[in-house]
Structure formats: C-alpha cells, structure tokens
Design a protein around this motif. Structure first.
Motif, PDB file in Angstrom:
ATOM      1  N   GLN A 138     -40.962  54.076 -57.003  1.00  0.00           N
ATOM      2  CA  GLN A 138     -40.489  54.908 -55.814  1.00  0.00           C
ATOM      3  C   GLN A 138     -40.593  53.622 -54.912  1.00  0.00           C
ATOM      4  N   SER A 139     -41.671  52.764 -54.928  1.00  0.00           N
ATOM      5  CA  SER A 139     -42.027  51.724 -53.786  1.00  0.00           C
ATOM      6  C   SER A 139     -40.886  50.847 -53.975  1.00  0.00           C
ATOM      7  N   VAL A 140     -40.696  50.101 -55.170  1.00  0.00           N
ATOM      8  CA  VAL A 140     -39.671  49.260 -55.616  1.00  0.00           C
ATOM      9  C   VAL A 140     -38.317  49.654 -54.907  1.00  0.00           C
ATOM     10  N   ALA A 141     -38.009  50.784 -55.082  1.00  0.00           N
ATOM     11  CA  ALA A 141     -36.624  51.375 -54.556  1.00  0.00           C
ATOM     12  C   ALA A 141     -36.331  51.224 -53.190  1.00  0.00           C
ATOM     13  N   ARG A 142     -37.437  51.097 -52.275  1.00  0.00           N
ATOM     14  CA  ARG A 142     -37.485  50.945 -51.136  1.00  0.00           C
ATOM     15  C   ARG A 142     -37.453  49.642 -50.368  1.00  0.00           C
ATOM     16  N   TRP A 143     -37.398  48.670 -51.428  1.00  0.00           N
ATOM     17  CA  TRP A 143     -37.193  47.190 -50.995  1.00  0.00           C
ATOM     18  C   TRP A 143     -35.632  46.898 -50.551  1.00  0.00           C
ATOM     19  N   ARG A 144     -35.411  46.239 -49.570  1.00  0.00           N
ATOM     20  CA  ARG A 144     -33.819  46.100 -49.154  1.00  0.00           C
ATOM     21  C   ARG A 144     -33.673  44.613 -48.712  1.00  0.00           C
ATOM     22  N   ARG A 145     -34.361  43.727 -49.003  1.00  0.00           N
ATOM     23  CA  ARG A 145     -34.273  42.285 -48.448  1.00  0.00           C
ATOM     24  C   ARG A 145     -33.155  41.560 -49.272  1.00  0.00           C
ATOM     25  N   VAL A 146     -32.805  42.058 -50.677  1.00  0.00           N
ATOM     26  CA  VAL A 146     -31.839  41.493 -51.563  1.00  0.00           C
ATOM     27  C   VAL A 146     -30.598  42.370 -51.631  1.00  0.00           C
ATOM     28  N   ASP A 147     -29.664  41.791 -51.435  1.00  0.00           N
ATOM     29  CA  ASP A 147     -28.304  42.560 -51.577  1.00  0.00           C
ATOM     30  C   ASP A 147     -28.356  43.150 -52.919  1.00  0.00           C
ATOM     31  N   LYS A 148     -27.927  44.379 -52.895  1.00  0.00           N
ATOM     32  CA  LYS A 148     -28.305  45.452 -54.144  1.00  0.00           C
ATOM     33  C   LYS A 148     -27.230  44.664 -55.358  1.00  0.00           C
ATOM     34  N   GLY A 149     -26.072  44.129 -55.188  1.00  0.00           N
ATOM     35  CA  GLY A 149     -25.272  43.594 -56.097  1.00  0.00           C
ATOM     36  C   GLY A 149     -26.069  42.256 -56.952  1.00  0.00           C
ATOM     37  N   LEU A 150     -26.732  41.461 -55.720  1.00  0.00           N
ATOM     38  CA  LEU A 150     -27.501  40.355 -56.431  1.00  0.00           C
ATOM     39  C   LEU A 150     -28.442  40.755 -57.155  1.00  0.00           C
ATOM     40  N   ALA A 151     -29.291  41.877 -56.652  1.00  0.00           N
ATOM     41  CA  ALA A 151     -30.433  42.445 -57.410  1.00  0.00           C
ATOM     42  C   ALA A 151     -30.121  42.968 -58.813  1.00  0.00           C
ATOM     43  N   HIS A 152     -29.037  43.625 -58.830  1.00  0.00           N
ATOM     44  CA  HIS A 152     -28.495  44.214 -60.120  1.00  0.00           C
ATOM     45  C   HIS A 152     -28.274  43.230 -61.219  1.00  0.00           C
ATOM     46  N   LEU A 153     -27.588  42.120 -60.601  1.00  0.00           N
ATOM     47  CA  LEU A 153     -27.119  40.796 -61.502  1.00  0.00           C
ATOM     48  C   LEU A 153     -28.512  40.167 -62.198  1.00  0.00           C
ATOM     49  N   ALA A 154     -29.342  40.025 -61.206  1.00  0.00           N
ATOM     50  CA  ALA A 154     -30.770  39.339 -61.583  1.00  0.00           C
ATOM     51  C   ALA A 154     -31.521  40.282 -62.689  1.00  0.00           C
ATOM     52  N   GLU A 155     -31.414  41.709 -62.716  1.00  0.00           N
ATOM     53  CA  GLU A 155     -32.107  42.624 -63.370  1.00  0.00           C
ATOM     54  C   GLU A 155     -31.337  42.513 -64.642  1.00  0.00           C
ATOM     55  N   LEU A 156     -30.155  42.547 -64.743  1.00  0.00           N
ATOM     56  CA  LEU A 156     -29.527  42.765 -65.969  1.00  0.00           C
ATOM     57  C   LEU A 156     -29.622  40.964 -66.842  1.00  0.00           C
ATOM     58  N   VAL A 157     -29.740  40.249 -66.021  1.00  0.00           N
ATOM     59  CA  VAL A 157     -29.858  38.893 -66.773  1.00  0.00           C
ATOM     60  C   VAL A 157     -31.191  38.753 -67.337  1.00  0.00           C
ATOM     61  N   ALA A 158     -32.279  39.350 -66.464  1.00  0.00           N
ATOM     62  CA  ALA A 158     -33.518  39.274 -67.071  1.00  0.00           C
ATOM     63  C   ALA A 158     -33.816  40.361 -68.229  1.00  0.00           C
ATOM     64  N   ALA A 159     -33.233  41.589 -68.181  1.00  0.00           N
ATOM     65  CA  ALA A 159     -33.030  42.327 -69.445  1.00  0.00           C
ATOM     66  C   ALA A 159     -32.522  41.925 -70.571  1.00  0.00           C
ATOM     67  N   GLY A 160     -31.320  41.067 -70.187  1.00  0.00           N
ATOM     68  CA  GLY A 160     -30.682  40.624 -71.537  1.00  0.00           C
ATOM     69  C   GLY A 160     -31.402  39.414 -72.159  1.00  0.00           C
ATOM     70  N   ALA A 161     -32.259  38.572 -71.291  1.00  0.00           N
ATOM     71  CA  ALA A 161     -33.059  37.385 -71.908  1.00  0.00           C
ATOM     72  C   ALA A 161     -34.316  38.126 -72.522  1.00  0.00           C
TER      73      ALA A 161
END
Length: 184
Positions: free
Chosen positions: A34-57
């Motif tokens: 819930q706390s992480v969901a409130r972070w707003r400094r990084v564009d959501k699209g960039l955040a999603h790409l970073a998360e997907l690449v990390a999950a894939g790795a």
C-alpha cells in the motif's frame, strides 16, 4: 483479503493465498505494498517496464503474468508489453525506456552490474528523487519475484484476458475499416 482481491482483480491472488499461511507476514506485506502504491516520482509506464524486466530476469511467471495485466490495464501499448522479453532488439521503446529496462536488468543481476554511465543518464533524465524511487521499485519487484518464484507460484491467467481484449479490439478495428463495424 479475499474479498478485496476478488473485487480489485477478479480473483484471489495466489501470493495472498500463499502468504495467508503466515498472517503477520501477509499483513506486513500488504501494508508495505500500500505504501509502495503511493510512490509517484517515476512515470507509471517506466515503472511497469522496469518491473516487467526485473520479473523476467528473475524468471517469475506469476509476476510477468500479473505485471502484463496491470500494465495493459494502465493503458500501456500492447506492443511494448509483448516485446519486453526481446526489448533489446525491439524498436518499440524510447532511449529513456531502454535505459530504464537496462537499469532494471543490471540491478537484478547477482551481483548487480549497474554502471556509472547508465546511472548518470537516468539521473539526468529523471532527477535524483525519481532515480531513487526507480531503484526502490526494481528492488521491490525483485522481492516479489523471488518470493513468488520460491513459493512455486505460476501464472494465474491474467495475461490471457489482455490478449483476448487486444484480439477483440483489433478485430473491431478491422471491421470498422472494412465498413462492417457498427453498434447496435
């Protein structure tokens, strides 16, 4: 937790079911997310790409499945989502997106292989606060992916619903172009 999960996601999430075996761990994790969901400094699209690449790795099929669905639901271009596994060879991404994805991959390596040039480009493009948040987002995804993979969690079929929606939308667009489209 099950009621909220069904309401928000259409089904009970397997990580929640797995963590429910330790209620204290589950509630701590839910508060953390819930706390992480409130972070707003990084564009959501960039955040999603970073998360997907990390999950894939890491190799977490559950995280890839759910991340694809979350990104799709957030409006990300389906081509960008489909090309994540081959992002280095795809022309779907901007230079900044490529740097974010390279950063996520380098952070996820053991040991991390982030270099000063990449960090410098991201610092210049995003600013210090967003770079720190991006770093934390990748670390959080590593936590999720490693926990889910270690618990043996696999895809719950979230991506399948996106693929069906993309297919239906493409079919509707073709029908409209051919003059067959219309509404009742």
């Amino acid at each position: 937790m099950e009621w909220y999960s069904r309401r928000a996601y259409g089904k009970v999430l397997d990580p929640g079911k797995a963590m429910a075996h330790s209620p204290r761990a589950l509630w701590t994790y839910l508060r953390f997310e819930q706390s992480v969901a409130r972070w707003r400094r990084v564009d959501k699209g960039l955040a999603h790409l970073a998360e997907l690449v990390a999950a894939g790795a890491v190799g977490c099929s559950w995280c890839m499945d759910f991340g694809y669905w979350e990104s799709h639901r957030g409006g990300m271009d389906p081509r960008k989502l489909r090309d994540v596994p081959v992002w280095r060879d795809s022309d779907a991404y901007t230079d900044l997106e490529r740097d974010v994805m390279a950063y996520a991959e380098a952070m996820t390596a053991t040991p991390p292989t982030v270099d000063d040039a990449l960090s410098g480009r991201l610092r210049a493009a995003l600013g210090e606060p967003a770079l720190v948040e991006l770093t934390m987002l990748v670390a959080v995804e590593n936590l999720r992916s490693r926990v889910n993979s270690s618990l043996g969690l696999t895809s719950q079929g979230f991506k399948d619903s996106c693929d069906l929606a993309d297919h239906a939308a493409a079919g509707g667009a073709r029908a409209a172009e051919d003059g067959r489209g219309g509404s009742a």
